[in-house]
Write an enzyme that holds these catalytic residues in place. Structure first.
Site, mmCIF file in Angstrom:
data_model
loop_
_atom_site.group_PDB
_atom_site.id
_atom_site.type_symbol
_atom_site.label_atom_id
_atom_site.label_comp_id
_atom_site.label_asym_id
_atom_site.label_seq_id
_atom_site.Cartn_x
_atom_site.Cartn_y
_atom_site.Cartn_z
ATOM 1 N N LYS A 214 29.044 40.838 56.479
ATOM 2 C CA LYS A 214 30.190 41.751 56.628
ATOM 3 C C LYS A 214 30.084 42.445 57.976
ATOM 4 C CE LYS A 214 30.619 45.567 53.862
ATOM 5 N NZ LYS A 214 30.548 46.701 54.777
ATOM 6 N N GLU B 168 32.146 45.296 60.622
ATOM 7 C CA GLU B 168 33.145 46.374 60.673
ATOM 8 C C GLU B 168 33.984 46.281 61.936
ATOM 9 O OE1 GLU B 168 31.390 50.225 60.183
ATOM 10 O OE2 GLU B 168 30.325 49.653 58.367
ATOM 11 N N GLU C 164 38.363 50.263 53.358
ATOM 12 C CA GLU C 164 37.748 51.529 52.940
ATOM 13 C C GLU C 164 38.639 52.714 53.285
ATOM 14 O OE1 GLU C 164 33.630 51.955 53.985
ATOM 15 O OE2 GLU C 164 33.587 54.073 53.437
ATOM 16 N N ASP D 57 25.437 43.455 55.172
ATOM 17 C CA ASP D 57 26.058 44.059 56.357
ATOM 18 C C ASP D 57 25.323 43.692 57.629
ATOM 19 O OD1 ASP D 57 28.279 45.505 55.548
ATOM 20 O OD2 ASP D 57 27.094 47.255 54.951
ATOM 21 N N ASP E 88 24.742 48.633 54.738
ATOM 22 C CA ASP E 88 23.977 49.479 55.663
ATOM 23 C C ASP E 88 24.086 50.955 55.264
ATOM 24 O OD1 ASP E 88 26.578 49.891 56.419
ATOM 25 O OD2 ASP E 88 26.263 49.513 58.554
ATOM 26 N N SER E 89 24.815 51.225 54.174
ATOM 27 C CA SER E 89 24.760 52.558 53.556
ATOM 28 C C SER E 89 23.328 52.893 53.155
ATOM 29 C CB SER E 89 25.679 52.622 52.327
ATOM 30 O OG SER E 89 25.392 51.556 51.447
#
Ligand code: KIV
Length: 271
Positions: free
Chosen positions: A118, A120, A187, A90, A51-52
């Site tokens: 993924k 978070e 991260e 993501d 999602d960057s």
């Protein structure tokens, strides 16, 4: 020739075997056909449709505006270029706020071609992780700096410097592993915490700004090629400038450096 021979196909088992044998693997983000093709053809084991993309493709100042529809579109683009790397996607901000929502969002990305998702966060995701894995959707947990929580964290900062917080990250990583996570992405944490988490887990740990001891390393495509404007993070290395060659040379140099342990070097790590 065996009927089972064919192009390389990376799976979770491939990554588990690399970890068991003490090896390293590389990962890069990709968001479209050409980048996925280049990354995969160069031998990089994992492609993350991250999602960057909210920042590097859409030009926002965070990943928060990214929707599940945006993610699904880029998964479909990247999958067409993939040459056998493991395709991870993501779940974007607010697409996994409840267990039901998590299953629905993950199903969208898996139907479009993702092979794992993924998420978070820490222990609060253990039930969602269990539900996903029980239904056949592999999960990568993302801990340390979690960019979707940038407002709560007060910025993009190194996490786990405080010994209690470091222990909390290790404990919660183990809870997510127990719940079924088959990968962990860590991260922006100090080198020592990267080492401790990687040793504490049986599943492979992928680092970004987490030092040289994690089992894999990931970088954002636009950072690898020096395309993103502004000051790069400490953990970034512009491999296009470093190799002075082609995009393919840059990807191969990154892949080789991860595997021979020369990336990340001390200047890319947090002590
Ligand atoms: O979205 C992304 O690209 C990521 C990487 C920074 C690891 O999560």
């Amino acid at each position: 020739m065996s009927v089972h021979s064919g192009p390389r196909k990376v799976s979770i088992n491939t990554l588990m075997n690399i970890k068991r044998e003490g090896g390293k693997f590389s990962c890069l983000t990709a968001y479209d056909f050409c980048s996925a093709h280049s990354v995969s053809a160069a031998g990089v084991e994992v492609i993350l449709i991250g999602d960057s993309l909210g920042m590097v493709v859409q030009g926002h100042d965070s990943s928060l505006p990214v929707t599940i529809e945006d993610m699904a579109y880029h998964v479909r683009c990247a999958r067409r270029g993939n040459q056998g790397s493991l395709l991870m996607a993501d779940l974007p901000f607010m697409s996994y706020y409840s267990e039901q929502k998590t299953l629905e969002s993950a199903a969208i990305l898996m139907r479009d071609g993702a092979q794992m998702v993924k998420l978070e966060g820490g222990a609060w995701l253990s039930e969602s992780t269990r539900l996903l894995t029980e239904r056949g959707i592999p999960v990568c947990a993302h801990m340390g700096l979690t960019p979707q929580s940038v407002n709560h964290l007060g910025g993009y900062r190194v996490q786990g410097r405080d010994p209690n917080k470091a222990q909390e990250i290790i404990d919660e990583a183990k809870i997510l592993e127990q719940a079924g996570a088959s990968l962990l992405l860590l991260e922006c944490v100090p080198v020592e915490l990267g080492r401790r988490v990687s040793e504490a887990l049986a599943v492979p740990v992928i680092g970004i700004g987490a030092g040289p001891h994690t089992d894999g390393q990931i970088m954002v495509w636009h950072d690898l090629l020096g395309l993103y404007p502004g000051k790069p993070a400490k953990f970034v290395k512009n491999y296009l400038a470093a190799t002075g060659g082609s995009v393919t040379d840059a990807i191969r140099a990154f892949d080789q450096a991860v595997k021979d342990g020369s990336f990340p070097a001390p200047e890319h790590c947090y002590e």
